[in-house]
Scaffold this active site. Sequence first.
Site, short mmCIF file in Angstrom:
data_model
loop_
_atom_site.label_atom_id
_atom_site.label_comp_id
_atom_site.label_asym_id
_atom_site.label_seq_id
_atom_site.Cartn_x
_atom_site.Cartn_y
_atom_site.Cartn_z
N GLY A 265 61.14 9.20 -13.04
CA GLY A 265 59.72 9.37 -12.77
C GLY A 265 58.92 8.10 -12.74
N TYR B 299 60.12 12.51 -2.20
CA TYR B 299 59.58 13.87 -2.27
C TYR B 299 58.72 14.22 -1.07
CZ TYR B 299 61.15 13.06 -7.00
OH TYR B 299 61.92 12.74 -8.09
N CYS C 219 49.35 26.80 12.82
CA CYS C 219 48.09 27.56 12.94
C CYS C 219 47.52 27.95 11.59
CB CYS C 219 48.34 28.82 13.77
SG CYS C 219 48.78 28.49 15.48
N ASP C 220 48.19 27.59 10.53
CA ASP C 220 47.77 27.95 9.17
C ASP C 220 46.59 27.08 8.75
OD1 ASP C 220 47.51 28.60 6.52
OD2 ASP C 220 49.67 28.57 6.11
N PRO D 280 65.80 6.22 -11.93
CA PRO D 280 64.63 5.71 -11.21
C PRO D 280 64.61 6.06 -9.72
CG PRO D 280 66.23 3.97 -11.48
CD PRO D 280 66.82 5.19 -12.14
N GLY D 281 64.82 7.34 -9.40
CA GLY D 281 64.87 7.74 -8.00
C GLY D 281 63.60 7.46 -7.23
N ARG D 282 62.45 7.84 -7.80
CA ARG D 282 61.18 7.63 -7.12
C ARG D 282 60.94 6.14 -6.86
NH1 ARG D 282 56.24 10.36 -6.95
NH2 ARG D 282 56.93 11.89 -8.48
N TYR E 96 53.25 19.42 -3.80
CA TYR E 96 54.24 19.47 -4.88
C TYR E 96 54.31 18.19 -5.70
CZ TYR E 96 55.68 23.57 -2.26
OH TYR E 96 55.69 24.77 -1.62
N ASP E 97 53.87 17.07 -5.13
CA ASP E 97 53.97 15.81 -5.85
C ASP E 97 52.60 15.20 -6.14
OD1 ASP E 97 55.76 13.99 -7.06
OD2 ASP E 97 55.54 12.59 -5.39
#
Length: 268
Positions: free
Chosen positions: A108, A262, A233-234, A145-147, A206-207
């Site tokens: 993170g 992400y 169209c949303d 430490p992916g992010r 989500y992030d």
Amino acid sequence: MSFDNDLELRKVAAVNPEAQLLLRVVCEDSTAQCPMSLKFGAKSSMWNELLGMVQELKLNLAGVSFHVGSGCKDPESFEQALLDAKEVFRLAKERGMQEMRVLDIGGGYPGDTAGFEKIAPGIAEKLGRLFPRSEYPELRLIAEPGRFFAAHSAHLLTSLGCAASERKVYAKAKLPATDENAESGSEVCRYYLNDGLYGSFNCIIYDHVSVEPEPLRSHEGPEVPCALFGPTCDGFDVVLEKHTMPELEEGEWILWRNMGAYTSAAPW
């Protein structure tokens, strides 16, 4: 392999009793971009019971893990987590268990270099103070430490579209401004992009990311109010509801930096 409850331990004992296990402790992560403590981690009241079950089932406890929440920017979040990890090490030693040799301090970490450089020295200081080499000579420190690695790995280009688009013609519209603070007669540009919340911009939902558009072509003239929408169209598919930048034309490209974490991978 990490665990935080007795049911997981029983499954490991039945399926892979030789596994090397890490007891995951719960963290205070309320300031994180994406908290995880509600979903993962064993509370302190459970540690002794879980250690006893590890012994009972004759499993291999290799160490402790924790995660202070994705997108953590406060080094003080690690203080209590490391104190808790040290307590688990003490309890295991008190029980006569084999010496634990792994400490996983989770992930993170901020994707931006400035944020990482701010938080890293604080983490290093706490590790050196609470887990000194003199006391834990064989301890292996690992992290996730992916992010930090992924965020800068990709930038996104979106187009305002033109007739060459294979799926849909994306467009621009100019409408009277409805904001009560807007000047009389002013207009708002609506831009329709070829990517949105159901694609790479799911990171907004989500992030909790704040995205910043950069027109790829330089423009002269004043900045104007605008809104940027995804291709569906949303009505929920809104990338930026209120923004200001130079007025763009159909077919122009917009650059979105640091979209490697992400984003496009998340919907799958």
